[in-house]
Design a protein around this motif. Structure first.
Motif, PDB file in Angstrom:
ATOM      1  N   LYS A 107       0.911  -1.233   0.175  1.00  0.00           N
ATOM      2  CA  LYS A 107       0.328  -0.243   0.315  1.00  0.00           C
ATOM      3  C   LYS A 107       0.869   1.439  -0.428  1.00  0.00           C
ATOM      4  O   LYS A 107       0.656   1.694  -0.725  1.00  0.00           O
ATOM      5  CB  LYS A 107      -1.010  -0.077   1.474  1.00  0.00           C
ATOM      6  CG  LYS A 107      -2.208  -0.084   0.922  1.00  0.00           C
ATOM      7  CD  LYS A 107      -2.626  -0.203   2.235  1.00  0.00           C
ATOM      8  CE  LYS A 107      -4.760  -0.655   1.747  1.00  0.00           C
ATOM      9  NZ  LYS A 107      -5.486  -0.812   2.716  1.00  0.00           N
ATOM     10  N   LYS A 108       2.394   1.110   0.801  1.00  0.00           N
ATOM     11  CA  LYS A 108       2.555   2.493   1.039  1.00  0.00           C
ATOM     12  C   LYS A 108       3.592   2.310  -0.194  1.00  0.00           C
ATOM     13  O   LYS A 108       3.303   3.340  -0.581  1.00  0.00           O
ATOM     14  CB  LYS A 108       3.880   1.843   1.990  1.00  0.00           C
ATOM     15  CG  LYS A 108       4.336   3.189   1.992  1.00  0.00           C
ATOM     16  CD  LYS A 108       5.304   2.279   3.439  1.00  0.00           C
ATOM     17  CE  LYS A 108       6.879   3.436   4.149  1.00  0.00           C
ATOM     18  NZ  LYS A 108       7.839   2.661   4.801  1.00  0.00           N
ATOM     19  N   SER A 109       3.965   2.056  -1.428  1.00  0.00           N
ATOM     20  CA  SER A 109       4.822   2.101  -2.442  1.00  0.00           C
ATOM     21  C   SER A 109       3.466   2.753  -3.412  1.00  0.00           C
ATOM     22  O   SER A 109       3.732   3.950  -4.426  1.00  0.00           O
ATOM     23  CB  SER A 109       4.885   0.589  -3.103  1.00  0.00           C
ATOM     24  OG  SER A 109       6.635   0.544  -2.117  1.00  0.00           O
ATOM     25  N   THR A 110       1.633   2.201  -3.619  1.00  0.00           N
ATOM     26  CA  THR A 110       1.080   1.990  -3.972  1.00  0.00           C
ATOM     27  C   THR A 110       0.259   4.007  -4.176  1.00  0.00           C
ATOM     28  O   THR A 110       0.292   4.979  -4.712  1.00  0.00           O
ATOM     29  CB  THR A 110      -0.310   1.321  -4.038  1.00  0.00           C
ATOM     30  OG1 THR A 110       0.273   0.613  -4.381  1.00  0.00           O
ATOM     31  CG2 THR A 110      -1.434   2.007  -5.521  1.00  0.00           C
ATOM     32  N   HIS A 111       1.463   4.404  -3.000  1.00  0.00           N
ATOM     33  CA  HIS A 111       0.420   6.409  -2.664  1.00  0.00           C
ATOM     34  C   HIS A 111       1.082   6.849  -3.068  1.00  0.00           C
ATOM     35  O   HIS A 111       1.302   8.112  -3.232  1.00  0.00           O
ATOM     36  CB  HIS A 111       0.217   5.708  -1.131  1.00  0.00           C
ATOM     37  CG  HIS A 111      -0.824   5.332  -0.774  1.00  0.00           C
ATOM     38  ND1 HIS A 111      -2.138   5.423  -1.520  1.00  0.00           N
ATOM     39  CD2 HIS A 111      -1.121   4.477   0.633  1.00  0.00           C
ATOM     40  CE1 HIS A 111      -3.454   4.755  -0.670  1.00  0.00           C
ATOM     41  NE2 HIS A 111      -3.067   4.494   0.445  1.00  0.00           N
TER      42      HIS A 111
END
Ligand SMILES: Cc1cc2nc3c(=O)[nH]c(=O)nc-3n(C[C@H](O)[C@H](O)[C@H](O)COP(=O)(O)O)c2cc1C
Length: 326
Positions: free
Chosen positions: A52-56
């Motif tokens: 999720k962190k990278s997607t954001h």
């Protein structure tokens, strides 16, 4: 200022800050006049991108153009692949991170640690610029250590291998965030290359802007920590640069509306639990800048649900403190 085909609307840019320059913060800074707001660094290990962190950290639908994504890593091939995938996902500018002193990054000799290895720097820049169909920029420090300020050497490598713009934080890796930024090395970098150079580090007060622009001759300025809790600073400083006069500050009500809107966007993007946690950081900076006491901040930090957090914030903003801290 020009970066490849993009003419930036302002020479004031938001500095990438991991954990801070997420899409809602980039949005509000751009809305208030930041010429560019690069994403927080994204690891070059694309296998980790499902998190999720990278997607954001990737560009978001509707994000104002040009969308710049920062990548960090040490392996030229992986960096090139990360750049390609970022472009596929909407990046219009790729920024290579050679400025971050964080251990997490530097243990792998990435970030500013790369500056001690100009051959690897060259290999990364060549690999990324070769595969990227969009402009590639580089963010670096003045050098690896105080005895080894090699920013000019790295800047020349960057220019020779098609980097479109350079931002330089006026500290070495050894300095971390200690002391004050120095602008002499940035001045020398600017006179050593033809590509646009952006100065960064400790640009807070209105006097800093004109001083650094005049002293270094740079094309742009990058503001990081000074934008925390006051993203409207770009609007005021843009006017200052245009007219020589700092316009009146926004009214308390205007600021309150911007703050509530920003916090709601955080909740919307990150969801209930993470959203409330991320919002606390920004609420803390906003309330501090507005002159609220630490006690008030602590009360708001106790709320666990988005609606309750917003409601508590609205209540607090309904009772302005006596003085604001700017
Ligand atoms: C919390 C924090 C996170 C940062 N994360 C990044 C990052 O992801 N990539 C990067 O190139 N620089 C990063 N930086 C460095 C900033 O971009 C900037 O160079 C530095 O803060 C100096 O500018 P300032 O004095 O205006 O804050 C970070 C700085 C801070 C304080």
């Amino acid at each position: 200022m020009q970066i490849g085909p993009y003419t930036l609307t302002s020479k004031l840019l938001l500095a990438p800050m991991a954990g801070i320059t997420d899409p809602p913060f980039r949005r509000v800074c751009k809305q208030f006049g930041a010429g560019l707001a690069t994403s927080e660094m994204l690891t070059s290990d694309i296998n980790l991108w499902d998190s999720k962190k990278s997607t954001h950290r990737l560009p978001h639908a509707g994000e104002a153009e040009p969308r710049s994504v920062q990548i960090a890593g040490t392996d030229p091939k992986m960096m090139a692949m990360a750049a390609e995938l970022s472009i596929e996902k909407g990046a219009q500018i790729i920024d290579i991170n050679m400025g971050c002193p964080a251990k997490k990054v530097c243990n792998k000799a990435a970030g500013s640690a790369l500056m001690q290895d100009p051959e690897t720097v060259k290999a990364i820049i060549k690999a990324v610029t070769k595969t990227s169909s969009v402009p590639v920029t580089l963010k670096m420090r003045t050098g690896w250590s105080r005895k080894n300020r090699n920013a000019i050497e790295i800047a020349k490598i960057a220019e020779q291998h098609n980097i479109s713009a350079l931002s330089v934080h006026g500290r070495t890796r050894q300095d971390a965030y200690l002391g004050y930024a120095e602008y002499e090395t940035i001045r020398r970098v600017k006179s050593a290359v033809q590509i646009p150079v952006i100065a960064n580090g400790d640009l807070r007060h209105k006097e800093d802007l004109k001083f650094v622009l005049d002293y270094t001759g740079v094309d742009g300025l990058m503001i990081g920590r000074a934008a925390q809790g006051q993203p409207w600073i770009f609007q005021r400083y843009n006017k200052l640069l245009e007219t020589g006069v700092l316009p009146a500050d926004l009214s308390f009500d205007q600021k309150s509306n911007i703050i509530i809107d920003h916090i709601k966007h955080i909740h919307l993007l990150f969801g209930e639990k993470t959203g409330v946690r991320i919002a606390r950081k920004h609420i803390g900076w906003y309330l501090q800048k507005l002159g609220y006491s630490t006690e008030i901040k602590k009360i708001i930090f106790g709320y666990q649900h988005p609606e309750a957090q917003v409601q508590a914030l609205e209540n607090v903003l309904g009772n302005p403190p006596n003085e604001e801290k700017v």
